[in-house]
Design a protein around this motif. Structure first.
Motif, PDB file in Angstrom:
ATOM      1  N   PHE A 161      22.510  -8.562  55.097  1.00 45.71           N
ATOM      2  CA  PHE A 161      22.095  -7.770  54.072  1.00 45.71           C
ATOM      3  C   PHE A 161      22.174  -8.538  52.682  1.00 45.71           C
ATOM      4  O   PHE A 161      23.074  -9.398  52.537  1.00 45.71           O
ATOM      5  CB  PHE A 161      22.956  -6.483  53.736  1.00 45.71           C
TER       6      PHE A 161
ATOM      7  N   GLU B  27      19.472  -1.704  48.351  1.00 45.13           N
ATOM      8  CA  GLU B  27      19.945  -2.967  49.579  1.00 45.13           C
ATOM      9  C   GLU B  27      18.591  -3.213  50.461  1.00 45.13           C
ATOM     10  O   GLU B  27      17.850  -2.357  50.556  1.00 45.13           O
ATOM     11  CB  GLU B  27      20.970  -2.577  50.303  1.00 45.13           C
TER      12      GLU B  27
ATOM     13  N   ARG C  88      14.901  -0.728  59.309  1.00 42.47           N
ATOM     14  CA  ARG C  88      16.353   0.003  59.741  1.00 42.47           C
ATOM     15  C   ARG C  88      17.062  -0.290  60.951  1.00 42.47           C
ATOM     16  O   ARG C  88      18.272  -0.118  61.307  1.00 42.47           O
ATOM     17  CB  ARG C  88      16.398   1.367  59.457  1.00 42.47           C
TER      18      ARG C  88
ATOM     19  N   SER D 156      20.694   1.123  60.889  1.00 44.86           N
ATOM     20  CA  SER D 156      21.227   1.423  59.304  1.00 44.86           C
ATOM     21  C   SER D 156      20.621   2.793  58.930  1.00 44.86           C
ATOM     22  O   SER D 156      19.396   2.877  58.485  1.00 44.86           O
ATOM     23  CB  SER D 156      20.964   0.328  58.577  1.00 44.86           C
TER      24      SER D 156
ATOM     25  N   TYR E 263      25.332  -1.425  46.595  1.00 46.04           N
ATOM     26  CA  TYR E 263      24.825  -0.908  48.033  1.00 46.04           C
ATOM     27  C   TYR E 263      24.899  -2.098  48.744  1.00 46.04           C
ATOM     28  O   TYR E 263      24.896  -2.009  50.064  1.00 46.04           O
ATOM     29  CB  TYR E 263      23.778  -0.242  47.714  1.00 46.04           C
TER      30      TYR E 263
ATOM     31  N   LYS F 183      26.913  -2.134  52.533  1.00 50.57           N
ATOM     32  CA  LYS F 183      25.979  -2.278  53.884  1.00 50.57           C
ATOM     33  C   LYS F 183      26.496  -3.740  54.587  1.00 50.57           C
ATOM     34  O   LYS F 183      26.592  -3.531  55.824  1.00 50.57           O
ATOM     35  CB  LYS F 183      24.619  -2.354  53.541  1.00 50.57           C
TER      36      LYS F 183
ATOM     37  N   ASP G 230      21.322   6.457  56.210  1.00 51.15           N
ATOM     38  CA  ASP G 230      22.049   7.039  55.015  1.00 51.15           C
ATOM     39  C   ASP G 230      22.458   8.438  55.539  1.00 51.15           C
ATOM     40  O   ASP G 230      22.006   9.136  56.246  1.00 51.15           O
ATOM     41  CB  ASP G 230      21.280   7.057  53.746  1.00 51.15           C
TER      42      ASP G 230
END
Length: 283
Positions: free
Chosen positions: A138, A145, A129, A77, A59, A63, A79
């Motif tokens: 990241f 992550e 985020r 960021s 992950y 990312k 999901d």
């Protein structure tokens, strides 16, 4: 100030479109897909032409690859199972105007099997985020992550809606994947597992979620969540223990000279030969 939204996907045809609709206002949407076998890419193409197919190596790696494709000054960021509300959209547009802030934590409002979870450690569930592209990176993690931001961070108030685990089947499938990645990552760090250690951590997980974090106020869903995460914790440590034992039983790691000098290795080779013969007969 421009903003890029990055999303990583794999077989997300059931959840992706509402996510993309909620961020259609962004200057750029980047989707990094791990070669989905459903209509994920087809759905993504309705909202962006910035789609990349990239082999999954964890992950954090996925990312990081998505972040490297971003062009906006700010990056959001999210999901595929998350949605940006109108209130959060407005707050984000105002927040990125501040020159002294490098990133923002956003509170998540989590749903489990369609039920809003208000306790159990799931609320407000702040996640980092939103951040400046040139001040963040990241960490290379297989699972869970983590983004690291250089500079001052702030907190937003409007929630990010998170529709996680729509069914028990979905929970078990995802936790099975997470368990494997977690065990692999911990083994690389030299960490040890074990049933007793897993049981102890599992009991603590249940106690923490259900009592300390008031999971009982979430009713039967709070009890179910605490039980599921306790089991998940136990299995994580059991799988980690299994990986160490499998390494011990990896006969290919035994030196050739040692194989020739020990009766034990001779017995092992004979047993492996018999096993392979029996397998060929069955085939």
């Amino acid at each position: 100030m421009s903003i890029s939204v990055i999303i990583i996907t794999y077989n997300e045809e059931k959840r992706l479109e509402p996510c993309l609709k909620s961020v259609a206002w962004a200057d750029e949407i980047i989707v990094v897909d791990s070669f989905s076998k459903d209509k994920t890419v087809e759905i993504a193409q309705r909202y962006t032409n910035r789609i990349f197919c990239h082999s999954f190596k964890g992950y954090g790696h996925q990312k990081a690859f998505a972040l490297a494709q971003a062009k906006g000054e700010w990056v959001l960021s999210i999901d595929a199972d998350e949605r940006v509300s109108d209130k959060l959209k407005k707050e984000i547009k105002e927040a990125i105007k501040r020159p002294d802030i490098s990133g923002y934590y956003i509170p998540r409002r989590n749903f489990f099997c369609g039920q809003l979870i208000r306790h159990s450690g799931w609320s407000p569930d702040y996640q980092l985020r939103l951040f400046r592209r040139d001040r963040a990176y990241f960490e290379e993690r297989l699972v869970h992550e983590k983004v690291v931001v250089k500079g001052k961070v702030g907190y937003l108030k409007a929630p990010l809606l998170h529709y996680t685990y729509n069914s028990l089947d979905e929970f078990l499938e995802k936790m099975g994947r997470y368990t494997k990645f977690w065990a692999e990552e911990q083994k690389k760090k030299g960490k040890k597992g074990g049933i007793l250690k897993g049981f102890g951590h599992g009991v603590w997980t249940f106690f923490k979620m259900y009592l300390l974090r008031l999971g009982f106020l979430d009713g039967r869903y709070g009890l179910l969540l605490a039980s599921l995460y306790a089991s998940y914790t136990l299995i994580k440590y059991a799988m980690l223990d299994e990986k160490w034992k499998m390494q011990v039983l990896d006969f290919s790691r035994i030196p050739v000279s040692f194989k020739k000098k020990t009766q034990t290795t001779t017995w092992i080779n004979q047993a492996m030969t018999q096993t392979n013969t029996a397998r060929n007969v069955l085939v």
